[in-house]
Design an enzyme around this catalytic site. Structure first.
Site, PDB file in Angstrom:
ATOM      1  N   ILE A 173      59.273   7.732  36.641  1.00 32.07           N
ATOM      2  CA  ILE A 173      58.768   7.399  35.291  1.00 32.07           C
ATOM      3  C   ILE A 173      59.429   6.070  34.891  1.00 32.07           C
ATOM      4  O   ILE A 173      60.288   6.012  34.009  1.00 32.07           O
ATOM      5  CB  ILE A 173      59.077   8.531  34.294  1.00 32.07           C
ATOM      6  CG1 ILE A 173      58.762   9.896  34.893  1.00 32.07           C
ATOM      7  CG2 ILE A 173      58.275   8.324  32.985  1.00 32.07           C
ATOM      8  CD1 ILE A 173      57.298  10.135  35.243  1.00 32.07           C
ATOM      9  N   HIS A 174      59.008   5.026  35.579  1.00 29.67           N
ATOM     10  CA  HIS A 174      59.698   3.728  35.558  1.00 29.67           C
ATOM     11  C   HIS A 174      60.121   3.300  34.153  1.00 29.67           C
ATOM     12  O   HIS A 174      61.283   3.034  33.889  1.00 29.67           O
ATOM     13  CB  HIS A 174      58.767   2.644  36.122  1.00 29.67           C
ATOM     14  CG  HIS A 174      58.247   2.912  37.495  1.00 29.67           C
ATOM     15  ND1 HIS A 174      59.000   2.781  38.651  1.00 29.67           N
ATOM     16  CD2 HIS A 174      57.008   3.293  37.907  1.00 29.67           C
ATOM     17  CE1 HIS A 174      58.253   3.056  39.707  1.00 29.67           C
ATOM     18  NE2 HIS A 174      57.051   3.386  39.280  1.00 29.67           N
TER      19      HIS A 174
END
Ligand code: RIB
Ligand code: CA
Length: 307
Positions: free
Chosen positions: A237-238
């Site tokens: 979930i950059h």
């Protein structure tokens, strides 16, 4: 750190992980989300802007202004959007169309207004291509000087994700990234090296799903986003990792080093991170090299807290 919340502006290209990042910020009392600005990236600007409004309104935060910005990179021609986030940039989730328009103010000017009128220095969190940030630094140098710092999701010490060399946000506008990295701003780079160490597993997602409306939306965002990350044991979930660095700075390990952006034809968009100091060039970026395993629970708990 004093108890008062850190004022932040998020510049983004929603984007499934951008949406998670926005909800993480809204669920974290350590930060005060003053404004959201949008840029083209994961999808064309009209979609990224609509998506930012849809997510904010879904969690009851229509008070947060959204301003749209650059609809293409600084120099090169616009690139066709990929399919990682689907045609709308937020495929796979069931949200109504936006119930409000973005504000008239351009993204770059809203960042400047927020930075110069804030009671405390604003932290700018940029989680899409850096076109707006580069234009902001050029157009509003006094407001840029008033920022606390800039935290970006982008770049990589190692491999890229759009080409073997380049991470998407930097690849999307390398000239803008170079302008930001050479601006003198206090820049923190949260790259693929740490976002791929903080994979959100299917099991964690199933635990999140029943924890409220925002949690359900987050789980559905992950359901779609995980499709483009098969076989690695979880979903990065950059963008949420970049927000987490403002919420809980010790969640990441940072190294101050020199970073050059390759704007050439072969490894275009590569961030050349001089971790060993071999160039002798002055450090200009705080680069994230490690992430605490507490990240995933922090993200899930804060999103669930939105109800
Ligand atoms: O490489 C990951 C980045 O590109 C994230 O910001 C994601 O939203 C995409 O924009
Ligand atoms: Ca993004």
């Amino acid at each position: 750190m004093s108890g008062a919340a850190i004022p932040i502006v998020i510049d983004c290209d929603p984007g499934h992980d951008d949406a998670m990042a926005i909800m993480l910020a809204l669920g974290s009392p350590e930060v005060d989300l003053r404004a959201v600005t949008t840029v083209s990236g994961n999808a064309p600007l009209r979609h990224t802007t609509a998506n930012a409004i849809r997510v904010l309104d879904h969690v009851g935060r229509s008070d947060v202004p959204v301003a749209s910005g650059a609809d293409r990179p600084l120099v090169v021609d616009p690139y066709p959007p990929g399919d990682v986030h689907g045609e709308t940039g937020l495929d796979g989730i069931d949200l109504p169309p936006p119930a409000r328009a973005p504000v008239e103010t351009h993204a770059v000017d809203l960042i400047a207004e927020t930075a110069t009128t804030s009671d405390r220095p604003v932290t700018l969190v940029a989680i899409g291509p850096l076109t707006n940030v580069a234009i902001f630094a050029a157009r509003h140098p006094e407001a840029a000087a008033a920022l606390e710092r800039v935290v970006i999701m982008g770049g990589s010490i190692g491999l890229g994700n759009v080409t073997p060399a380049a991470e998407f946000n930097i690849w999307g506008d390398p000239e803008a990234a170079r302008r930001v990295f050479t601006s003198g701003l206090d820049v923190t780079m949260v790259g693929l090296d740490v976002t791929h160490k903080a994979l959100f597993t299917g099991e964690q997602n199933e635990r999140l799903r029943p924890r409220g409306r925002a949690a359900k939306l987050a789980a559905e965002l992950v359901d779609f986003y995980r499709r483009s990350h098969p076989r690695i044991g979880g979903t990065p979930i950059h963008d949420a990792v970049a927000v987490a660095q403002v919420v809980k700075p010790d969640i990441l390990t940072l190294e101050h080093c020199h970073v050059e952006v390759d704007c050439g034809p072969v490894s275009r968009g590569r961030t050349l991170v001089d971790l060993r100091g071999v160039t002798g060039r002055e450090p200009n970026v705080h680069v994230a090299t490690d992430v605490d395993s507490a990240f995933n629970d922090l993200m899930a708990d804060r999103i669930a807290s939105l109800g």
